[in-house]
Structures are given as C-alpha cells and as structure tokens.
Enzyme design. Structure first.
Site, PDB file in Angstrom:
ATOM      1  N   GLY A 132       2.143   4.727   3.847  1.00 36.90           N
ATOM      2  CA  GLY A 132       2.973   3.783   3.100  1.00 36.90           C
ATOM      3  C   GLY A 132       3.936   4.495   2.177  1.00 36.90           C
ATOM      4  O   GLY A 132       5.119   4.153   2.082  1.00 36.90           O
TER       5      GLY A 132
ATOM      6  N   TYR B 129     -13.275  -3.545  10.957  1.00 38.43           N
ATOM      7  CA  TYR B 129     -11.935  -2.960  10.909  1.00 38.43           C
ATOM      8  C   TYR B 129     -11.195  -3.239  12.220  1.00 38.43           C
ATOM      9  O   TYR B 129     -10.049  -3.686  12.219  1.00 38.43           O
ATOM     10  CB  TYR B 129     -12.052  -1.452  10.663  1.00 38.43           C
ATOM     11  CG  TYR B 129     -10.741  -0.711  10.735  1.00 38.43           C
ATOM     12  CD1 TYR B 129      -9.825  -0.815   9.700  1.00 38.43           C
ATOM     13  CD2 TYR B 129     -10.416   0.073  11.839  1.00 38.43           C
ATOM     14  CE1 TYR B 129      -8.618  -0.150   9.759  1.00 38.43           C
ATOM     15  CE2 TYR B 129      -9.209   0.738  11.913  1.00 38.43           C
ATOM     16  CZ  TYR B 129      -8.311   0.627  10.863  1.00 38.43           C
ATOM     17  OH  TYR B 129      -7.117   1.284  10.942  1.00 38.43           O
TER      18      TYR B 129
ATOM     19  N   GLY C 270       0.830  -1.211   0.000  1.00 39.69           N
ATOM     20  CA  GLY C 270       0.000   0.000   0.000  1.00 39.69           C
ATOM     21  C   GLY C 270       0.856   1.248   0.000  1.00 39.69           C
ATOM     22  O   GLY C 270       0.569   2.225   0.673  1.00 39.69           O
ATOM     23  N   ALA C 271       1.917   1.216  -0.817  1.00 37.38           N
ATOM     24  CA  ALA C 271       2.913   2.288  -0.738  1.00 37.38           C
ATOM     25  C   ALA C 271       2.613   3.442  -1.683  1.00 37.38           C
ATOM     26  O   ALA C 271       3.408   4.366  -1.785  1.00 37.38           O
ATOM     27  CB  ALA C 271       4.304   1.725  -1.038  1.00 37.38           C
ATOM     28  N   ASN C 272       1.468   3.404  -2.358  1.00 39.41           N
ATOM     29  CA  ASN C 272       1.250   4.490  -3.324  1.00 39.41           C
ATOM     30  C   ASN C 272       0.530   5.696  -2.731  1.00 39.41           C
ATOM     31  O   ASN C 272       0.234   6.656  -3.424  1.00 39.41           O
ATOM     32  CB  ASN C 272       0.535   3.972  -4.580  1.00 39.41           C
ATOM     33  CG  ASN C 272      -0.822   3.394  -4.248  1.00 39.41           C
ATOM     34  OD1 ASN C 272      -1.192   3.355  -3.074  1.00 39.41           O
ATOM     35  ND2 ASN C 272      -1.549   2.971  -5.243  1.00 39.41           N
ATOM     36  N   THR C 273       0.292   5.659  -1.418  1.00 40.42           N
ATOM     37  CA  THR C 273      -0.389   6.806  -0.815  1.00 40.42           C
ATOM     38  C   THR C 273      -0.135   6.839   0.700  1.00 40.42           C
ATOM     39  O   THR C 273       0.292   5.842   1.283  1.00 40.42           O
ATOM     40  CB  THR C 273      -1.909   6.731  -1.101  1.00 40.42           C
ATOM     41  OG1 THR C 273      -2.566   7.770  -0.387  1.00 40.42           O
ATOM     42  CG2 THR C 273      -2.485   5.401  -0.666  1.00 40.42           C
TER      43      THR C 273
ATOM     44  N   SER D 149      -3.694  -0.705  14.802  1.00 37.16           N
ATOM     45  CA  SER D 149      -4.348   0.530  15.224  1.00 37.16           C
ATOM     46  C   SER D 149      -4.808   0.443  16.665  1.00 37.16           C
ATOM     47  O   SER D 149      -5.060  -0.634  17.196  1.00 37.16           O
ATOM     48  CB  SER D 149      -5.557   0.802  14.344  1.00 37.16           C
ATOM     49  OG  SER D 149      -6.313   1.853  14.898  1.00 37.16           O
TER      50      SER D 149
END
Ligand SMILES: *[C@@H]1O[C@H](CO)[C@@H](O)[C@H](O)[C@H]1NC(C)=O
Ligand SMILES: *[C@@H]1O[C@H](CO)[C@@H](O)[C@H](O)[C@H]1NC(C)=O
Length: 316
Positions: free
Chosen positions: A52, A200, A46-49, A175
């Site tokens: 991350g 979640y 999930g490194a595109n935003t 979390s």
C-alpha cells in the site's frame, strides 16, 4: 564430510548473493505505463506499510493527490512525510480509516466526500491475514469483516464520487489464495467452524467475486474495476501468525519486495486502454486465471445481497 559442510555453508551464501537476481526473475510483472496524474485524486487503504505504501508513493510520484487511509494515523503521518520528501509532492494526506468498524468507514467517507470534489483511483489494499478468531466492531468475523465487508461498504459509499469523476478505477488487492476459498453462506462469520488460514482465502475469493459483480453493475458508467494478486510479498500481513513469519523468513530470498508487489496494482490503476478488461483478475501485470467459484455469478449475486443486508445497505 568436508564437501557436505562446504555445501551447507556455500549454498545459503550463494542463495544470499543471488537473492536480488532470483527475486527479479520471479517477479516478471512491471508496470511500464508512463502516465502522469496531475489533478487526479487517489485513495489507498492500508497505505502506511508494504504494498500500500509503495502504491501510494508511486501515485504521488506521478503527481496525484493521495489519501493514505490508515488505521494508525501516527504511523500514516510518518509515511506521508517520507513520501512527500522522496517525491517532492506535498499533496499526500492521512485520514483515519478502521475497516474493522463501519462507523469509522462511514466517518471517513463522509469527510472525504465533503472535502474532495473527485476520486479517480481507489485502491482497496488493506487486509488482515490469519488472525486468530476475532470479530469486528460490528460483530463480523475479522477476515470477512475487514477484507470483504469493510471494503465493500467503503466502495459503496464512494461509488457516486467515482462515477462523477469517470474515467475512474477501483483496484482490489486479492490473492492467489482465493483458489482455496469457499463462500459458506451458513457459516459466513465462522460461527460454526473456523480456520484462520481458510478465512483469509474465503475473504479473498469474496474480493474477486465482487470485483466481477461490480464490473457488471458498473458497465457503461466509466468506472472500471480490477482485482489483483500481488505475489508473495514481504509485508506486515503475516504479523498475526508466527508460523507464517517463520515460513516467510525461510523463503525470504524468494519473496518480492513491497515495491515489486505493488506493480500489478499500479498496472491496473494506470495502464491506458485497460477498461475493456474491467472485472478481470490480474497477476504479474497480466490477466490471470481464477477459480470456477470466483466466476460463479449465482454466488456473486447472492453474496452481494447478503453483504448489503449485513451492512444495512439497500439492495439494488
Ligand atoms: C472490491 O471491489 C469491488 C468493486 O471493484 C467493490 O465493490 C468491493 O467492495 C471491493 N472490495 C471487496 C472486499 O470486494
Ligand atoms: C454456481 O454455484 C452454485 C452454488 O454453489 C451451483 O449450484 C452452480 O452449479 C454453480 N454454477 C456454475 C456455473 O458453476
């Protein structure tokens, strides 16, 4: 009357002006390690935003070869270019990874293992939050499927490489919300009852249970593992919920930037001498308290076995 109006006008203005200061005050944890990473290999999911992306950027800044494991390869490529430009490190690579599909996870791992000799840092960062009831390609409830089972399978497939590359680390982004989480073994896929918010929390509890369980299993292997509460961060995580987007917007002055949110992940990935704290949960770059459920070894072991069965992995 005028006083009230003035207050109504001035208060938001003051808040707005003070926002950066308030953010700084609330965000006390900073990763101060100065370690450099030439020759090291890292994977960030999930490194595109958001967090991350900031985590990947910092690892690249320190000289690591960084794989951005993203569902959306096109977005990933844009981010990779940006990180290359900012850091001057050309070794930023994008690979397709859809955690909601075990076929995609297996394909990612297979290609990665074929092309890379080492893996020193794995950051299980990707996550979904409060999406309406839906299922992954394999029929798992989305939160459990992506946040827990997807990363569990990914870590499982990469664990030998991590061991060969030891000392190496796995960082799981969990979390504070895990405190509300429960592992309902009779309702793991939300088939009997479902709440997007709680789903979640359950998946984030699973992250912590597994970090502890994996730490126990990996003792002596040179691979250590940490779970992290990043703080309340302005990110795309809330994209599925309009209510959450409103709440985020209202409190946006107080919410961390992704760069601040990445600090505890980086702290766990980088800090020298942290190995003795393997299995612990961290917040603001400090060991943090977890719920009794998150410390329950019986639940952890049972969930481990059930997860293996669901994914068709042999229990060990
Ligand atoms: C979290 O980390 C542990 C080990 O650190 C790993 O086994 C697990 O798959 C990771 N992901 C989740 C979702 O727990
Ligand atoms: C762990 O959880 C199980 C099942 O919920 C419970 O029976 C047991 O008492 C718990 N153990 C501890 C130490 O909390």
């Amino acid at each position: 009357m005028i006083g009230v109006l003035l207050l109504l006008f001035l208060l938001p203005l003051l808040l707005y002006i003070a926002a950066p200061q308030i953010r700084k005050m609330l965000s006390t944890g900073v990763c101060t390690s100065t370690i450099q990473l030439p020759g090291k290999v890292a994977v960030v999911t999930g490194a595109n935003t958001g967090i991350g992306k900031e985590t990947a950027k910092e690892l690249a800044q320190r000289g690591a070869r960084v794989y951005l494991a993203c569902r959306d390869v096109q977005k990933g490529e844009l981010v990779a270019r940006e990180i290359q430009t900012v850091t001057g490190n050309q070794q930023v690579l994008v690979r397709k990874l859809d955690l909601a599909d075990t076929k995609s996870i297996r394909a990612f791992a297979k290609d990665f293992l074929a092309e890379e000799k080492h893996l020193h840092i794995l950051v299980n960062n990707a996550g979904v939050m409060m999406c309406p009831y839906s299922k992954t390609a394999d029929g798992f409830e989305m939160h459990m499927g992506v946040n827990h089972l997807g990363h569990f399978l990914l870590t499982h497939l990469l664990i030998e490489k991590l061991k060969e590359s030891a000392p190496s680390r796995v960082v799981n982004v969990s979390s504070l919300a895990h405190h509300l989480g429960r592992i309902h073994f009779h309702n793991l896929q939300g088939e009997k009852f479902y709440s997007a918010g709680l789903a979640y929390c359950h998946s984030k509890l699973a992250n912590i249970l597994f970090t502890r369980e994996l730490a126990r299993r990996l003792k002596g292997s040179g691979v250590t593992t940490y779970s992290v509460h990043p703080g309340t961060v302005d990110s795309e995580l809330v994209r599925h919920s309009s209510v959450m987007r409103w709440i985020w917007w209202l409190f946006s002055f107080f919410i961390k930037t992704p760069q601040q949110g990445a600090q505890t992940s980086l702290y766990c990935a980088l800090t020298e001498g942290l190995e003795i704290l393997s299995g612990n949960h961290f917040s603001e770059c400090n060991v943090a308290w977890v719920s009794a459920k998150a410390r329950n070894e019986t639940i952890a072991r049972r969930l481990w076995d059930v997860s293996c069965d669901l994914l068709g992995i042999t229990r060990d």
